[in-house]
Every structure is written in structure tokens, then in C-alpha cells.
Design a protein around this motif. Structure first.
Motif, PDB file in Angstrom:
ATOM      1  N   THR A   1       0.852  -1.184   0.000  1.00 36.82           N
ATOM      2  CA  THR A   1       0.000   0.000   0.000  1.00 36.82           C
ATOM      3  C   THR A   1       0.895   1.243   0.000  1.00 36.82           C
ATOM      4  OG1 THR A   1       0.048   0.178   2.388  1.00 36.82           O
ATOM      5  CG2 THR A   1      -1.689  -1.198   1.455  1.00 36.82           C
ATOM      6  N   THR A   2       0.268   2.414  -0.109  1.00 31.55           N
ATOM      7  CA  THR A   2       1.035   3.662  -0.054  1.00 31.55           C
ATOM      8  C   THR A   2       1.703   3.835   1.314  1.00 31.55           C
ATOM      9  OG1 THR A   2       0.949   6.055  -0.235  1.00 31.55           O
ATOM     10  CG2 THR A   2      -1.054   4.999   0.559  1.00 31.55           C
ATOM     11  N   CYS A   3       1.124   3.204   2.361  1.00 32.69           N
ATOM     12  CA  CYS A   3       1.748   3.312   3.684  1.00 32.69           C
ATOM     13  C   CYS A   3       2.623   2.098   3.964  1.00 32.69           C
ATOM     14  CB  CYS A   3       0.701   3.539   4.759  1.00 32.69           C
ATOM     15  SG  CYS A   3      -0.619   2.344   4.719  1.00 32.69           S
ATOM     16  N   ASP A   4       3.082   1.428   2.891  1.00 34.28           N
ATOM     17  CA  ASP A   4       4.089   0.364   2.962  1.00 34.28           C
ATOM     18  C   ASP A   4       3.608  -0.896   3.683  1.00 34.28           C
ATOM     19  OD1 ASP A   4       6.756  -0.059   1.952  1.00 34.28           O
ATOM     20  OD2 ASP A   4       7.371  -0.359   4.023  1.00 34.28           O
ATOM     21  N   ARG A   5       2.304  -1.136   3.685  1.00 31.76           N
ATOM     22  CA  ARG A   5       1.828  -2.391   4.275  1.00 31.76           C
ATOM     23  C   ARG A   5       1.818  -3.479   3.203  1.00 31.76           C
ATOM     24  NH1 ARG A   5      -0.530   1.413   7.609  1.00 31.76           N
ATOM     25  NH2 ARG A   5      -0.335   0.806   9.790  1.00 31.76           N
ATOM     26  N   ILE A   6       2.262  -4.673   3.610  1.00 37.74           N
ATOM     27  CA  ILE A   6       2.330  -5.789   2.660  1.00 37.74           C
ATOM     28  C   ILE A   6       0.941  -6.414   2.528  1.00 37.74           C
ATOM     29  CG2 ILE A   6       3.322  -8.094   2.271  1.00 37.74           C
ATOM     30  CD1 ILE A   6       5.766  -7.075   3.881  1.00 37.74           C
ATOM     31  N   VAL A   7       0.501  -6.620   1.285  1.00 37.61           N
ATOM     32  CA  VAL A   7      -0.819  -7.213   1.021  1.00 37.61           C
ATOM     33  C   VAL A   7      -0.622  -8.457   0.156  1.00 37.61           C
ATOM     34  CG1 VAL A   7      -3.078  -6.839  -0.069  1.00 37.61           C
ATOM     35  CG2 VAL A   7      -1.933  -4.942   1.088  1.00 37.61           C
ATOM     36  N   VAL A   8      -1.289  -9.553   0.546  1.00 33.96           N
ATOM     37  CA  VAL A   8      -1.206 -10.800  -0.221  1.00 33.96           C
ATOM     38  C   VAL A   8      -2.604 -11.111  -0.759  1.00 33.96           C
ATOM     39  CG1 VAL A   8      -0.905 -13.294   0.084  1.00 33.96           C
ATOM     40  CG2 VAL A   8       0.815 -11.724   0.982  1.00 33.96           C
ATOM     41  N   PHE A   9      -2.688 -11.554  -2.027  1.00 29.73           N
ATOM     42  CA  PHE A   9      -3.998 -11.873  -2.617  1.00 29.73           C
ATOM     43  C   PHE A   9      -3.815 -12.872  -3.753  1.00 29.73           C
ATOM     44  CE2 PHE A   9      -3.832  -9.601  -6.733  1.00 29.73           C
ATOM     45  CZ  PHE A   9      -2.652  -8.895  -6.555  1.00 29.73           C
ATOM     46  N   GLU A  10      -4.915 -13.557  -4.138  1.00 32.37           N
ATOM     47  CA  GLU A  10      -4.858 -14.487  -5.275  1.00 32.37           C
ATOM     48  C   GLU A  10      -5.052 -13.682  -6.552  1.00 32.37           C
ATOM     49  OE1 GLU A  10      -4.107 -17.697  -5.187  1.00 32.37           O
ATOM     50  OE2 GLU A  10      -4.001 -17.625  -2.982  1.00 32.37           O
ATOM     51  N   GLY A  11      -4.140 -13.826  -7.493  1.00 37.58           N
ATOM     52  CA  GLY A  11      -4.256 -13.024  -8.706  1.00 37.58           C
ATOM     53  C   GLY A  11      -3.676 -13.742  -9.907  1.00 37.58           C
ATOM     54  N   ASN A  12      -3.390 -12.947 -10.926  1.00 32.89           N
ATOM     55  CA  ASN A  12      -2.854 -13.480 -12.160  1.00 32.89           C
ATOM     56  C   ASN A  12      -1.521 -12.777 -12.443  1.00 32.89           C
ATOM     57  OD1 ASN A  12      -2.374 -13.666 -15.098  1.00 32.89           O
ATOM     58  ND2 ASN A  12      -4.345 -14.748 -15.053  1.00 32.89           N
ATOM     59  N   ARG A  13      -0.556 -13.539 -12.941  1.00 32.07           N
ATOM     60  CA  ARG A  13       0.782 -12.964 -13.146  1.00 32.07           C
ATOM     61  C   ARG A  13       0.766 -11.667 -13.967  1.00 32.07           C
ATOM     62  NH1 ARG A  13       4.904 -16.478 -11.588  1.00 32.07           N
ATOM     63  NH2 ARG A  13       3.959 -18.461 -11.086  1.00 32.07           N
ATOM     64  N   ARG A  14      -0.233 -11.552 -14.898  1.00 25.44           N
ATOM     65  CA  ARG A  14      -0.203 -10.336 -15.715  1.00 25.44           C
ATOM     66  C   ARG A  14      -0.555  -9.077 -14.910  1.00 25.44           C
ATOM     67  NH1 ARG A  14      -5.453  -9.797 -16.566  1.00 25.44           N
ATOM     68  NH2 ARG A  14      -6.583 -11.758 -16.613  1.00 25.44           N
ATOM     69  N   GLN A  15      -0.983  -9.270 -13.657  1.00 26.31           N
ATOM     70  CA  GLN A  15      -1.267  -8.095 -12.801  1.00 26.31           C
ATOM     71  C   GLN A  15       0.002  -7.519 -12.152  1.00 26.31           C
ATOM     72  OE1 GLN A  15      -4.137 -10.375 -10.586  1.00 26.31           O
ATOM     73  NE2 GLN A  15      -5.803  -9.041 -11.229  1.00 26.31           N
TER      74      GLN A  15
END
Ligand code: SAM
Ligand code: SF4
Length: 470
Positions: free
Chosen positions: A423-437
């Protein structure tokens, strides 16, 4: 084609230095390999901030002793801060090392490797010690060669470190940095802008400006003085660049113009790393940090009043010379009161060549340091976890950096993958996605959080009837 292996320890400065060394050697025809076994040249880019970092390098060198006997043509080099600090001692402790190069002489590496390959024996290039010449002479002996770049060595193709200053003049009594990285020198704003424009044109979307005390940046050129706030404004106009971070801040230099720039420039991350080191005035004084706890508190209050959603992180040293239990409790109290997003906690490690090691006894026993370290870590983990819970159900915007740590371990290259971003405040976010993202900015809704990570899903906006009607 000669094969190069490079191992990097330490801070972001070192990661950037390694990127530059690799870039210059690739230009000479070197190929980068991922294990020391395949390599003709093995380089260690080293750190001297704590003893532990040095011990790791000397034991890695020890493991190469037999390899060097079997393959005498393999070149082994020690570069960076420990090379500057230990100089000839490296050859004494590991006589099979061929190359020792300080962080201010890295541009010499290609030439020195050629000389070693041509049979001229071990080579060493280091900068002047701070007492070995006048300021200008010492400054000149620390050169940085930042315009050289190697995309493949970056944290990701969309992110880059950009050095805006080198060295440090603060001389905190525990710290070896002013000795091994030399005098503080800011780069011209025009050079920095040109470098960032080039990075943005190559597709880089986020830059992190680097300096030991990055907010002390000051350079006079083009008829005026440029402060960090002015530089941020200048870089903010660069098309393609979407996020600007900067580390590390010195508490006393957290001026209002800088806070206003963070508040008003949307591309600037709302994240500030401002190490306090201790919550006790007596300890801060022995550290020569030049501020009191109440001045730090005032800075923190002013920062939060001006930028309410800012994330502040800190560093603490426990067990510094003469630290009493009351001093430690004061640090714990400040950590609780400060509500830092995160804190890096270090056990004091005496460094030969610093004022601290010369003037004060390292008198806090190791088991006490360890206990204080663990206590502060536990407190910080609780605060970080509580703080992250506030994000549950909220939407955040992240720059997707790549596969998450656990996805990287799986070694699976299918398009659907667990991704990570910040995030803009440097928090790490994990999510299921696609490599093209990867490399995109995405909105994510957070559904879970622990002390270190937010977990979320990509926000999908449904196309409603009003759109069809258009
Ligand atoms: N320039 C930055 C600053 O002023 O905060 C950081 C430089 S230093 C590489 C990073 C952190 O290492 C410091 O903030 C401090 O907490 C820690 N550190 C430096 N010297 C140390 C020492 N001798 N023992 C333990 N920790 C140390
Ligand atoms: Fe070291 Fe202090 Fe300089 Fe940071 S400000 S690099 S801790 S001397």
C-alpha cells in the motif's frame, strides 16, 4: 563468458551497489549465475553495522577455502563496508581472497578483476579514512557511479532504488557508517531527475530515494538550494512514475516543508521511517543523537497532525552501553506510545573505530540484551497486529510486486498465483491473482490481517445498467 556470483548482505544501499556492480561487469561480458559453484568470480557485498553481519561473511569465506585450493583460478572478492573497515585484515583472515574494494571505489572492480586475471596478484582499493585528508580529499575518495543500471538486479522491473546522497556526518557514537561510507554528499537534483526519468521511461513505476539521513538532503545548483521537499516536487512531475518513497529519516530534520510535501503530493508514499533508537534521554545523549525524547515526541505529534493517515516506523537499539532497566522501560513506553507500524529492534553491537566503542564499556550482558530485544519485539508485534486489524473490510490501492514468498517456494509458473504488493503506507498485502497483474496498481479489499501482512481480494467493479445506457 566469465561467470559472476554476487552475494549481498545489509541495507538497500548495498542492494543498489550490487545492482551497479553487476551492470558494470555485464558490460564487460560477465554472465550472472545463481550459485558460487558455477562462478569464476565470487563477490561478497558486505555490511559492518553489526558484528553478526561480518561473522556471516567470514564464515562464508571460510567455506570457500577448499574450493579455492581445487580451483585456484576462481576469483574471490570482498567489497562494500566491511572491505573499507577491515582492509588488509581481510587478506590476513582469508589469505585466498583476491580482491578488497570499499563502497566508494566500486567503479574500479572491472579493471581490478582484469588485473587479477592477468596475474598481478591480490588487489585492494579503498577510500581515505576520515582522518587521512581534508574534507574535500576524503569526499573525492568516495565516488558513486549511479547512472549505470541493471534491470535484472532490481527488486522488480517496476521498482528501483535511487541514491540521492552518500555518506553520513551525524556520527552517532554506536555507528560505523560515517567511517565506512565517508562524508555526507548530496547529488545534484538535475542528475537525480535525469536518472528517474530514464527509469520511468523503462517502465519503472515506483522509486525509493536512498540516503542515510535522506531528509538532510541539501544541494545548491541552478541558482538555489534544493531540499528533499523541493526534490519530491520536481520528481512528482515525471510521467509514468506513480509512487515515490524515501528512507531513512533523521528525526531532527523532519521539517514542515517535507511533511507538507508528503501530505500534498499524491505520488509520495504516506510512510516515514524515522528511527528513534532509545526512549531514554541519558542513552540518547551517550549515542549523540542530538535530540531528546520530548523533541522526538513533538516531531511525531506534528507528523500525525499534518498527515493523519501516515505510517511511521522506527529503529530501537537495546543494551547500549550503560542502559539501565529504567532506560529500557522508557524505550518500551515510547514504543507503545509511538504506535509505530513496525520497529526494527537491534541488540547493541560494539564497532571498533566508533566513539561508542572507544569511550563506553559494552556493559549490558548478552542475555539481558536478548531479553530486552525479545520484549520490545513482542510489544511491537501486538501493536502491529492491532494496527493492521483496522484495515479489515477496507479498500486499499497496492502496487503488485510479484509472487508472494510462499508462491515463490512452490516453483509453479501457472498464471494464477498468490501475489504480493504494498500500500502507499508500505503495508504488505497478499492476494490471489494473475501474473499479468504484476506491475499494476490494483484496488484490494482486505478480509484478514496479522502483524505483518494484510490479506485481500481484488475489487471487481460490476458493470451496471447505467453504463449500458450510455
Ligand atoms: N542512517 C539510518 C539512521 O540514522 O537511522 C540507519 C543506519 S543503520 C545502517 C540502521 C540501523 O542499524 C540504525 O538505525 C540502528 O538502529 C542500527 N545500528 C547501527 N549501528 C548499530 C550498532 N553498532 N549496534 C546495533 N545496531 C546498530
Ligand atoms: Fe549511523 Fe547515525 Fe549516520 Fe544513521 S545518522 S548512518 S545511525 S551515524
Amino acid at each position: 563468458m566469465p561467470k559472476l556470483y554476487i552475494e549481498t548482505v545489509g541495507c538497500q544501499m548495498n542492494m543498489l551497489d550490487s545492482e551497479l556492480v553487476v551492470a558494470s561487469l555485464r558490460r564487460q561480458g560477465y554472465e550472472l549465475v545463481t550459485t558460487p559453484h558455477e562462478a569464476d568470480t565470487i563477490l561478497f557485498n558486505t555490511c559492518s553495522v553489526r558484528q553478526h553481519a561480518e561473522d556471516k561473511i567470514y564464515s562464508a569465506l571460510g567455506r570457500l577455502k577448499d574450493a579455492k585450493k581445487l580451483h585456484p583460478h576462481k576469483i574471490i572478492g570482498v567489497v562494500g563496508c566491511m572491505a573499507q573497515k577491515d582492509q588488509r585484515l581481510v587478506f590476513e583472515r582469508a589469505p585466498y581472497v583476491d580482491l578488497v574494494v570499499g563502497p566508494g571505489q566500486l567503479h574500479q572492480i572491472p579493471k581490478l578483476l582484469d588485473e587479477i586475471a592477468a596475474g598481478s596478484g591480490p588487489q585492494m582499493e579503498v577510500s581515505l579514512d576520515r582522518t587521512e585528508g581534508n574534507r574535500l580529499e576524503v569526499e573525492r575518495s568516495f565516488e558513486s557511479y549511479d547512472p549505470l543500471r541493471d534491470e535484472q538486479m532490481r527488486p522488480s522491473p517496476y521498482q528501483a532504488f535511487v541514491r540521492i546522497m552518500i555518506g553520513c556526518d551525524k556520527f552517532c557514537t554506536y555507528c560505523i557508517v560515517p567511517k565506512v561510507r565517508g562524508p555526507e554528499q548530496s547529488r545534484p537534483a538535475a542528475h537525480i531527475e535525469a536518472e528517474v526519468r530514464k527509469l520511468a521511461a523503462e517502465g519503472c513505476r515506483e522509486i525509493t530515494l536512498l540516503g542515510q539521513t535522506v531528509n538532510s538532503y541539501s544541494h545548491t545548483a541552478e541558482g538555489r538550494r534544493w531540499r528533499l521537499s523541493d526534490l519530491l516536487e520536481r520528481l512528482h512531475t515525471i510521467d509514468g512514475l506513480e509512487r515515490i518513497k524515501f528512507v531513512t529519516n533523521y528525526p531532527l530534520d523532519m521539517t514542515d516543508d517535507l511533511l507538507e510535501a508528503v501530505r500534498d503530493l499524491p505520488k509520495v508514499s504516506r510512510y516515514l521511517h524515522v528511527p528513534v533508537q532509545s526512549g531514554s534521554d541519558a542513552v540518547l545523549k551517550r549515542m549523540t543523537r542530538c535530540y531528546t525524547v520530548s523533541e522526538y515526541r513533538e516531531m511525531l505529534a506534528r507528523t500525525r497532525a499534518m498527515i493523519p493517515d501516515v505510517a511511521v516506523t522506527s529503529d530501537f537499539i537495546v543494551g547500549f552501553c550503560g542502559e539501565t532497566e529504567e532506560d529500557f522501560v522508557a524505550s518500551a513506553r515510547l514504543l507503545i506510545e509511538g504506535r509505530f507500524k513496525n520497529s526494527f529492534i537491534f541488540k547493541y553491537s560494539p564497532r571498533e573505530g566508533t566513539k561508542g566503542a572507544e569511550l563506553f564499556a559494552d556493559d549490558v550482558p548478552e542475555d539481558v540484551k536478548r531479553r530486552r530485544n525479545n520484549d520490545l519485539l513482542a510489544l511491537q508485534t501486538t501493536i502491529s497486529e492491532e494496527d493492521n486489524q483496522r484495515f479489515l473490510g477496507r479498500e486499499v490501492r497496492i502496487l503488485v510486486e510479484g509472487p508472494s514468498k510462499s508462491a515463490r517456494k512452490l516453483d509453479d509458473d501457472s498464471p494464477q498465483v498468490q501475489l504480493t504488493g504494498r500500500t502507499t503506507c508500505d503495508r504488505i498485502v497478499v492476494f490471489e491473482g494473475n501474473r499479468r497483474q504484476i506491475g499494476q496498481f490494483l484496488p484490494i479489499t482486505i478480509y484478514d490481517a496479522n502483524a505483518f501482512t494484510l490479506f485481500g481480494t481484488v475489487v471487481t467493479h460490476h458493470v451496471g445498467p447505467e453504463v449500458y445506457a450510455l
